[in-house]
Design a protein around this motif. Sequence first.
Motif, PDB file in Angstrom:
ATOM      1  N   ARG A 116      -5.796  15.482  -3.471  1.00 18.57           N
ATOM      2  CA  ARG A 116      -4.806  15.872  -3.749  1.00 18.57           C
ATOM      3  C   ARG A 116      -4.059  14.631  -4.229  1.00 18.57           C
ATOM      4  N   GLU A 117      -3.549  14.196  -6.015  1.00 17.26           N
ATOM      5  CA  GLU A 117      -2.556  13.379  -5.948  1.00 17.26           C
ATOM      6  C   GLU A 117      -1.983  13.215  -6.401  1.00 17.26           C
ATOM      7  N   ARG A 118      -1.165  14.678  -6.237  1.00 16.49           N
ATOM      8  CA  ARG A 118       0.779  15.209  -6.191  1.00 16.49           C
ATOM      9  C   ARG A 118       0.872  14.039  -5.083  1.00 16.49           C
ATOM     10  N   ALA A 119       0.219  14.361  -3.709  1.00 14.24           N
ATOM     11  CA  ALA A 119       0.898  13.842  -2.977  1.00 14.24           C
ATOM     12  C   ALA A 119       1.180  12.934  -1.984  1.00 14.24           C
ATOM     13  N   TRP A 120       0.886  12.327  -3.264  1.00 13.19           N
ATOM     14  CA  TRP A 120       1.305  10.682  -3.301  1.00 13.19           C
ATOM     15  C   TRP A 120       2.711  10.869  -3.104  1.00 13.19           C
ATOM     16  N   GLY A 122       5.051  12.676  -2.109  1.00 13.15           N
ATOM     17  CA  GLY A 122       5.668  12.421  -0.935  1.00 13.15           C
ATOM     18  C   GLY A 122       4.930  11.677  -0.147  1.00 13.15           C
ATOM     19  N   ALA A 123       3.990  11.247   0.186  1.00  9.23           N
ATOM     20  CA  ALA A 123       3.776   9.948   0.691  1.00  9.23           C
ATOM     21  C   ALA A 123       5.134   8.959   0.264  1.00  9.23           C
ATOM     22  N   GLY A 124       4.963   8.410  -0.821  1.00  8.06           N
ATOM     23  CA  GLY A 124       5.961   7.638  -1.557  1.00  8.06           C
ATOM     24  C   GLY A 124       7.461   7.856  -0.232  1.00  8.06           C
ATOM     25  N   LEU A 125       7.656   9.246  -0.751  1.00 11.28           N
ATOM     26  CA  LEU A 125       9.712   9.703  -0.611  1.00 11.28           C
ATOM     27  C   LEU A 125       9.263   9.762   1.008  1.00 11.28           C
ATOM     28  N   ALA A 126       8.200   9.488   2.262  1.00  9.23           N
ATOM     29  CA  ALA A 126       8.163   9.786   3.599  1.00  9.23           C
ATOM     30  C   ALA A 126       8.601   8.190   3.639  1.00  9.23           C
ATOM     31  N   ILE A 127       8.198   7.400   3.373  1.00 12.05           N
ATOM     32  CA  ILE A 127       7.362   5.420   3.472  1.00 12.05           C
ATOM     33  C   ILE A 127       9.094   4.851   3.216  1.00 12.05           C
ATOM     34  N   GLY A 128       9.257   5.454   2.015  1.00 11.69           N
ATOM     35  CA  GLY A 128      10.529   5.380   2.071  1.00 11.69           C
ATOM     36  C   GLY A 128      11.687   5.545   2.758  1.00 11.69           C
ATOM     37  N   SER A 136       9.495  -1.376  10.699  1.00  7.73           N
ATOM     38  CA  SER A 136       7.584  -1.588  11.268  1.00  7.73           C
ATOM     39  C   SER A 136       7.292   0.015  10.576  1.00  7.73           C
ATOM     40  N   MET A 137       8.138   0.806  10.127  1.00  7.57           N
ATOM     41  CA  MET A 137       7.281   1.444   9.092  1.00  7.57           C
ATOM     42  C   MET A 137       6.342   1.376   8.193  1.00  7.57           C
ATOM     43  N   ILE A 138       6.571   0.172   7.479  1.00  4.84           N
ATOM     44  CA  ILE A 138       5.978  -1.124   6.625  1.00  4.84           C
ATOM     45  C   ILE A 138       4.373  -1.276   7.212  1.00  4.84           C
ATOM     46  N   LEU A 139       3.802  -0.898   8.335  1.00  4.28           N
ATOM     47  CA  LEU A 139       2.649  -0.796   8.756  1.00  4.28           C
ATOM     48  C   LEU A 139       1.750   0.196   8.269  1.00  4.28           C
ATOM     49  N   VAL A 140       2.865   1.544   7.812  1.00  4.58           N
ATOM     50  CA  VAL A 140       1.931   2.463   7.275  1.00  4.58           C
ATOM     51  C   VAL A 140       1.665   2.249   5.793  1.00  4.58           C
ATOM     52  N   PRO A 141       2.152   2.084   5.218  1.00  2.02           N
ATOM     53  CA  PRO A 141       1.583   1.222   4.010  1.00  2.02           C
ATOM     54  C   PRO A 141       0.176  -0.079   4.316  1.00  2.02           C
ATOM     55  N   ALA A 142       0.253  -0.480   5.496  1.00  2.00           N
ATOM     56  CA  ALA A 142      -0.551  -1.790   4.972  1.00  2.00           C
ATOM     57  C   ALA A 142      -1.938  -1.328   5.606  1.00  2.00           C
ATOM     58  N   ALA A 143      -1.925   0.206   6.971  1.00  2.00           N
ATOM     59  CA  ALA A 143      -2.603   0.446   7.267  1.00  2.00           C
ATOM     60  C   ALA A 143      -3.722   1.741   5.780  1.00  2.00           C
ATOM     61  N   GLY A 165       2.585   5.038  -8.824  1.00  2.00           N
ATOM     62  CA  GLY A 165       4.310   6.039  -8.407  1.00  2.00           C
ATOM     63  C   GLY A 165       4.466   6.110  -7.880  1.00  2.00           C
ATOM     64  N   ALA A 166       3.997   6.500  -6.083  1.00  2.00           N
ATOM     65  CA  ALA A 166       5.297   6.583  -4.665  1.00  2.00           C
ATOM     66  C   ALA A 166       4.415   5.072  -4.376  1.00  2.00           C
TER      67      ALA A 166
END
Length: 278
Positions: A116-120, A122-128, A136-143, A165-166
């Motif tokens: 589901r591409e549009r979920a990206w 939500g992921a970008g907003l959550a990571i930000g 330590s949230m940087i570990l999520v995009p690292a994973a 975009g995310a």
Amino acid sequence: LIPQEAYYWNYARHLDIGYLDHPPLTAWLIALATSEGGGEFFVRLPAAVSWCAMAAFATLYARDAAGPAVALRTALLASTLPFFFLAGWLTTPDAPLAAAWAAALYYLQRARVDGRERAWIGAGLAIGIGMLSKYSMILVPAAALAFVLVDPRSRRVLVSPWAWGAALLALAVFSPVIAWNVQHDWASFTFQGARRLATRERRFDFPAFLIYLLVIVTPWAVAGLASSLARVRRTLRTAAPNDATADTERRRWRFVVVFTLVPLAAFAVPSFWSETKL
């Protein structure tokens, strides 16, 4: 209030877009909660709200990954395991961090495993938001990057406009902290980065890391995760090679493994030469 909560409450009395020790979201949330009233209840209200968000996203993630029964167990675990219980009771950066982390897992699984591409977005907003809570949230995009490397079907994300975009959205949400660091000679990044990893006395603290892990997650939960992963792995080995359902389950299994081991390694590896803190 415990000393850490009083510390962040003091942050909230001097609002800014950044601070030396942590990003500003905890201070912003305390300032918002105490704008109409004071006292411990209002200072701790952001933790309770963050816990509700964390439990909701963790339950939704588990529902997508393994069905309603596992989703119910996940909600129960989020209510009882020591780390999550305390994150919902004490207002520290860990409370909004846990909520953002759970949201990121939910959206990333939908984006990468369910397609589901549009979920990206939500992921970008959550990571930000998570980066505004704690570095330590940087570990999520690292994973997420590690998952792209080990999951062949995910490598197409490197050319996906939704994924990029995310990334830009996460960067935009986090930009106040970057601006603050530019204005202050990168003080916060230095304090939480190289200075945290530096140690005057080298010590082998890996046993303490394992003990702390068992304390905050409990031996039962660690054993349960290992047992579940092993059981699913055995089941998948007997599946037909071209079974689409089994392929999706295999990717879900890989997602859980990567998003567990990458963050753990970031704390386990330094414990071989430096002190581990609970």
